[in-house]
Design an enzyme around this catalytic site. Structure first.
Site, PDB file in Angstrom:
ATOM      1  N   ARG A   1     -57.977   8.916 -45.049  1.00 51.98           N
ATOM      2  CA  ARG A   1     -58.526   9.500 -46.282  1.00 51.98           C
ATOM      3  C   ARG A   1     -57.730  10.742 -46.706  1.00 51.98           C
ATOM      4  O   ARG A   1     -57.001  10.712 -47.684  1.00 51.98           O
ATOM      5  CB  ARG A   1     -60.027   9.826 -46.066  1.00 51.98           C
ATOM      6  N   ASP A   2     -57.824  11.801 -45.923  1.00 52.87           N
ATOM      7  CA  ASP A   2     -57.186  13.061 -46.331  1.00 52.87           C
ATOM      8  C   ASP A   2     -55.672  12.897 -46.326  1.00 52.87           C
ATOM      9  O   ASP A   2     -54.971  13.491 -47.149  1.00 52.87           O
ATOM     10  CB  ASP A   2     -57.591  14.182 -45.359  1.00 52.87           C
TER      11      ASP A   2
ATOM     12  N   HIS B   1     -61.559  21.961 -39.726  1.00 51.54           N
ATOM     13  CA  HIS B   1     -60.701  21.050 -40.510  1.00 51.54           C
ATOM     14  C   HIS B   1     -59.515  21.882 -40.977  1.00 51.54           C
ATOM     15  O   HIS B   1     -59.582  22.536 -42.029  1.00 51.54           O
ATOM     16  CB  HIS B   1     -61.528  20.500 -41.677  1.00 51.54           C
TER      17      HIS B   1
ATOM     18  N   HIS C   1     -55.639  22.429 -42.030  1.00 51.59           N
ATOM     19  CA  HIS C   1     -54.334  21.911 -42.463  1.00 51.59           C
ATOM     20  C   HIS C   1     -53.259  22.783 -41.815  1.00 51.59           C
ATOM     21  O   HIS C   1     -53.516  23.913 -41.404  1.00 51.59           O
ATOM     22  CB  HIS C   1     -54.260  21.906 -43.995  1.00 51.59           C
TER      23      HIS C   1
ATOM     24  N   CYS D   1     -53.820  17.728 -50.127  1.00 51.45           N
ATOM     25  CA  CYS D   1     -54.868  17.460 -51.110  1.00 51.45           C
ATOM     26  C   CYS D   1     -54.226  17.503 -52.487  1.00 51.45           C
ATOM     27  O   CYS D   1     -53.560  18.487 -52.828  1.00 51.45           O
ATOM     28  CB  CYS D   1     -55.988  18.502 -51.017  1.00 51.45           C
TER      29      CYS D   1
ATOM     30  N   ASN E   1     -53.164  17.614 -42.361  1.00 46.01           N
ATOM     31  CA  ASN E   1     -54.026  18.187 -41.334  1.00 46.01           C
ATOM     32  C   ASN E   1     -53.219  18.302 -40.051  1.00 46.01           C
ATOM     33  O   ASN E   1     -52.189  17.663 -39.894  1.00 46.01           O
ATOM     34  CB  ASN E   1     -55.214  17.249 -41.050  1.00 46.01           C
TER      35      ASN E   1
HETATM   36  P1  HMG Z   1     -65.419  13.950 -64.073  1.00 46.71           P
HETATM   37  O1  HMG Z   1     -64.247  13.456 -64.839  1.00 46.71           O
HETATM   38  O2  HMG Z   1     -65.970  15.294 -64.408  1.00 46.71           O
HETATM   39  O3  HMG Z   1     -66.637  12.937 -63.979  1.00 46.71           O
HETATM   40  O4  HMG Z   1     -64.999  13.947 -62.541  1.00 46.71           O
HETATM   41  P2  HMG Z   1     -67.348  11.955 -64.948  1.00 46.71           P
HETATM   42  O5  HMG Z   1     -68.741  11.843 -64.467  1.00 46.71           O
HETATM   43  O6  HMG Z   1     -67.079  12.361 -66.366  1.00 46.71           O
HETATM   44  O7  HMG Z   1     -66.597  10.563 -64.661  1.00 46.71           O
HETATM   45  C1  HMG Z   1     -65.287  10.281 -65.066  1.00 46.71           C
HETATM   46  C2  HMG Z   1     -64.973   8.829 -64.755  1.00 46.71           C
HETATM   47  O8  HMG Z   1     -64.978   8.638 -63.327  1.00 46.71           O
HETATM   48  C3  HMG Z   1     -66.014   7.857 -65.301  1.00 46.71           C
HETATM   49  O9  HMG Z   1     -65.320   6.637 -65.559  1.00 46.71           O
HETATM   50  C4  HMG Z   1     -66.948   7.647 -64.143  1.00 46.71           C
HETATM   51  O10 HMG Z   1     -67.644   6.426 -64.168  1.00 46.71           O
HETATM   52  C5  HMG Z   1     -65.971   7.661 -62.974  1.00 46.71           C
HETATM   53  P3  HMG Z   1     -64.914   6.221 -67.051  1.00 46.71           P
HETATM   54  O11 HMG Z   1     -66.203   6.134 -67.796  1.00 46.71           O
HETATM   55  O12 HMG Z   1     -64.014   7.333 -67.584  1.00 46.71           O
HETATM   56  O13 HMG Z   1     -64.194   4.910 -66.855  1.00 46.71           O
HETATM   57  N1  HMG Z   1     -66.594   8.104 -61.719  1.00 46.71           N
HETATM   58  C6  HMG Z   1     -66.437   7.466 -60.549  1.00 46.71           C
HETATM   59  N2  HMG Z   1     -65.782   6.342 -60.196  1.00 46.71           N
HETATM   60  C7  HMG Z   1     -65.855   5.971 -58.901  1.00 46.71           C
HETATM   61  N3  HMG Z   1     -66.506   6.674 -57.960  1.00 46.71           N
HETATM   62  C8  HMG Z   1     -67.173   7.792 -58.281  1.00 46.71           C
HETATM   63  C9  HMG Z   1     -67.156   8.226 -59.621  1.00 46.71           C
HETATM   64  N4  HMG Z   1     -67.708   9.279 -60.253  1.00 46.71           N
HETATM   65  C10 HMG Z   1     -67.361   9.192 -61.536  1.00 46.71           C
HETATM   66  N5  HMG Z   1     -67.819   8.481 -57.340  1.00 46.71           N
HETATM   67  C11 HMG Z   1     -65.547  13.641 -60.217  1.00 46.71           C
HETATM   68  C12 HMG Z   1     -65.902  14.344 -61.518  1.00 46.71           C
HETATM   69  C13 HMG Z   1     -66.318  14.314 -59.108  1.00 46.71           C
HETATM   70  C14 HMG Z   1     -65.897  12.167 -60.318  1.00 46.71           C
HETATM   71  C15 HMG Z   1     -64.003  13.810 -60.016  1.00 46.71           C
HETATM   72  O14 HMG Z   1     -63.695  15.148 -60.111  1.00 46.71           O
HETATM   73  C16 HMG Z   1     -63.520  13.291 -58.690  1.00 46.71           C
HETATM   74  O15 HMG Z   1     -63.582  12.095 -58.406  1.00 46.71           O
HETATM   75  N6  HMG Z   1     -63.012  14.188 -57.826  1.00 46.71           N
HETATM   76  C17 HMG Z   1     -62.552  13.824 -56.486  1.00 46.71           C
HETATM   77  C18 HMG Z   1     -61.354  14.650 -56.105  1.00 46.71           C
HETATM   78  C19 HMG Z   1     -60.950  14.346 -54.696  1.00 46.71           C
HETATM   79  O16 HMG Z   1     -61.219  13.291 -54.164  1.00 46.71           O
HETATM   80  N7  HMG Z   1     -60.258  15.330 -54.063  1.00 46.71           N
HETATM   81  C20 HMG Z   1     -59.785  15.182 -52.695  1.00 46.71           C
HETATM   82  C21 HMG Z   1     -60.869  15.210 -51.684  1.00 46.71           C
HETATM   83  S1  HMG Z   1     -61.435  16.845 -51.269  1.00 46.71           S
HETATM   84  C22 HMG Z   1     -60.317  17.389 -50.073  1.00 46.71           C
HETATM   85  O17 HMG Z   1     -59.307  16.754 -49.853  1.00 46.71           O
HETATM   86  C23 HMG Z   1     -60.692  18.583 -49.249  1.00 46.71           C
HETATM   87  C24 HMG Z   1     -61.172  18.193 -47.834  1.00 46.71           C
HETATM   88  O18 HMG Z   1     -60.176  17.474 -47.142  1.00 46.71           O
HETATM   89  C25 HMG Z   1     -61.536  19.456 -47.046  1.00 46.71           C
HETATM   90  C26 HMG Z   1     -60.440  20.526 -47.050  1.00 46.71           C
HETATM   91  O19 HMG Z   1     -59.286  20.220 -46.704  1.00 46.71           O
HETATM   92  O20 HMG Z   1     -60.794  21.653 -47.389  1.00 46.71           O
HETATM   93  C27 HMG Z   1     -62.437  17.337 -47.891  1.00 46.71           C
HETATM   94 MG    MG Z   2     -58.494  18.372 -46.099  1.00 46.38          MG
END
Ligand code: HMG
Ligand code: MG
Length: 284
Positions: free
Chosen positions: A13-14, A205, A207, A238, A247
């Protein structure tokens, strides 16, 4: 018996979320099965997030249904909202991870809402997970440094950790998202967080951008943490944290832990010979 430390493998995933070229689902599935064959008991498989935001993980459902699951292994996924949680339930995920940040800048860039709004979004996720008896893990990103807001105050981390525990998360993973933390920084965060939450509920967690992850793990071990996230071959970063590297590598933390007398249940030789070279072929 030696002290047990649990590895949460987040490479699929990450790690892979950050690779630009789309990796075929079959390759992701192979990676996950290889990791499980080394004795890793917790694997973060993918994310049910917007495919527009993270195109690499648009095949989340295919990957979840394609993995030949081993008994005793937990296969978890990330979900930022109820839609993601519903897809996670459909995919028979063993655990759902919700994710927010200690800094407003990263929260906005990563999930397009404020920290307060993210907590509100998680409420129905928790309700759904209770209904299906799925445990929920909470991530707090940017525990010391944010790529947009700069230094983060430990008391802010404590506040967000407190909110996630109150919501019902069974474990909180403390994220050094851009790998900028030092052992002193992590220690300062733990001073605050351990006043609120016992060490058994926490995970590290880290990196490894600045090569400090193992030091951050050592200080966390000394404060009682026994769960750490890592990515085989140090995959990752990320997409919404510019400059973030992978990580800590799973093989590096396992080597350190075994040398320090901890038990991980991971077959290090197998990991190094069978999984690390394969994971390296997935790096773009
Ligand atoms: P948005 O654009 O504000 O949301 O994004 P929305 O509600 O307007 O939806 C936009 C579109 O996405 C729509 O589709 C929704 O249906 C769809 P459209 O009508 O345009 O065709 N949608 C989805 N599709 C599938 N699954 C869903 C979903 N939700 C909405 N769950 C949102 C808001 C939260 C969806 C967006 O910002 C997003 O997906 N962000 C994820 C970013 C991400 O994954 N980042 C990496 C992970 S975090 C990380 O790596 C840190 C971590 O490792 C810890 C660390 O290192 O600190 C965990
Ligand atoms: Mg991370």
């Amino acid at each position: 018996m030696s002290d047990l430390v649990t590895i949460v493998e987040v490479g699929p995933r990450d790690g892979l979320q950050n690779e630009k070229n789309i990796i075929p689902s079959a390759q992701k599935i192979k990676l996950i099965e290889k990791l499980a064959s080394c004795g890793i008991k917790r694997i973060e498989v993918t994310s049910f997030v917007s495919p527009k935001w993270v195109p690499q993980l648009a095949d989340a459902a295919e990957v979840m249904s394609g993995v030949d699951r081993l008994e005793g292994v937990s296969y978890s996924v990330l979900a930022p909202n109820l839609k993601g949680a519903q897809l996670a339930v459909d995919s028979k995920a063993d655990e759902i991870a919700i994710f927010t940040s200690a800094s407003e800048g990263f929260c906005q860039r990563n999930i397009s809402c404020s920290i307060r709004e993210s907590i509100d979004r998680f409420k129905p996720v928790i309700e759904l997970s209770k209904e299906f008896d799925i445990s929920v893990r909470g991530y707090v990103s940017c525990i010391t440094d944010c790529p947009y807001d700069g230094a983060v105050e430990s008391k802010q981390v404590g506040k967000v950790v407190g909110s996630l525990v109150e919501l019902g998360c069974r474990e909180i993973s403390l994220g050094d998202t851009i790998g900028a933390a030092t052992a002193n920084g992590v220690s300062a965060v733990l001073d605050v967080v351990l006043d609120l939450v016992p060490a058994e509920k926490l995970a590290g967690h880290y990196h490894n951008t600045n090569g400090q992850a193992l030091e951050n793990i050592k200080v966390s071990l000394s404060r009682g943490l026994r769960v750490f996230d890592s990515a085989v071959a140090g995959l990752g970063g990320c997409p919404y944290a510019p400059g973030a590297q992978g990580n800590v590598a799973t093989e590096d933390i396992v080597r350190l832990l075994h040398a320090e007398g901890f038990n991980t249940g991971v077959d290090l030789q197998r990991l190094i010979s069978k999984v690390v070279p394969f994971a390296q072929t997935l790096k773009n």
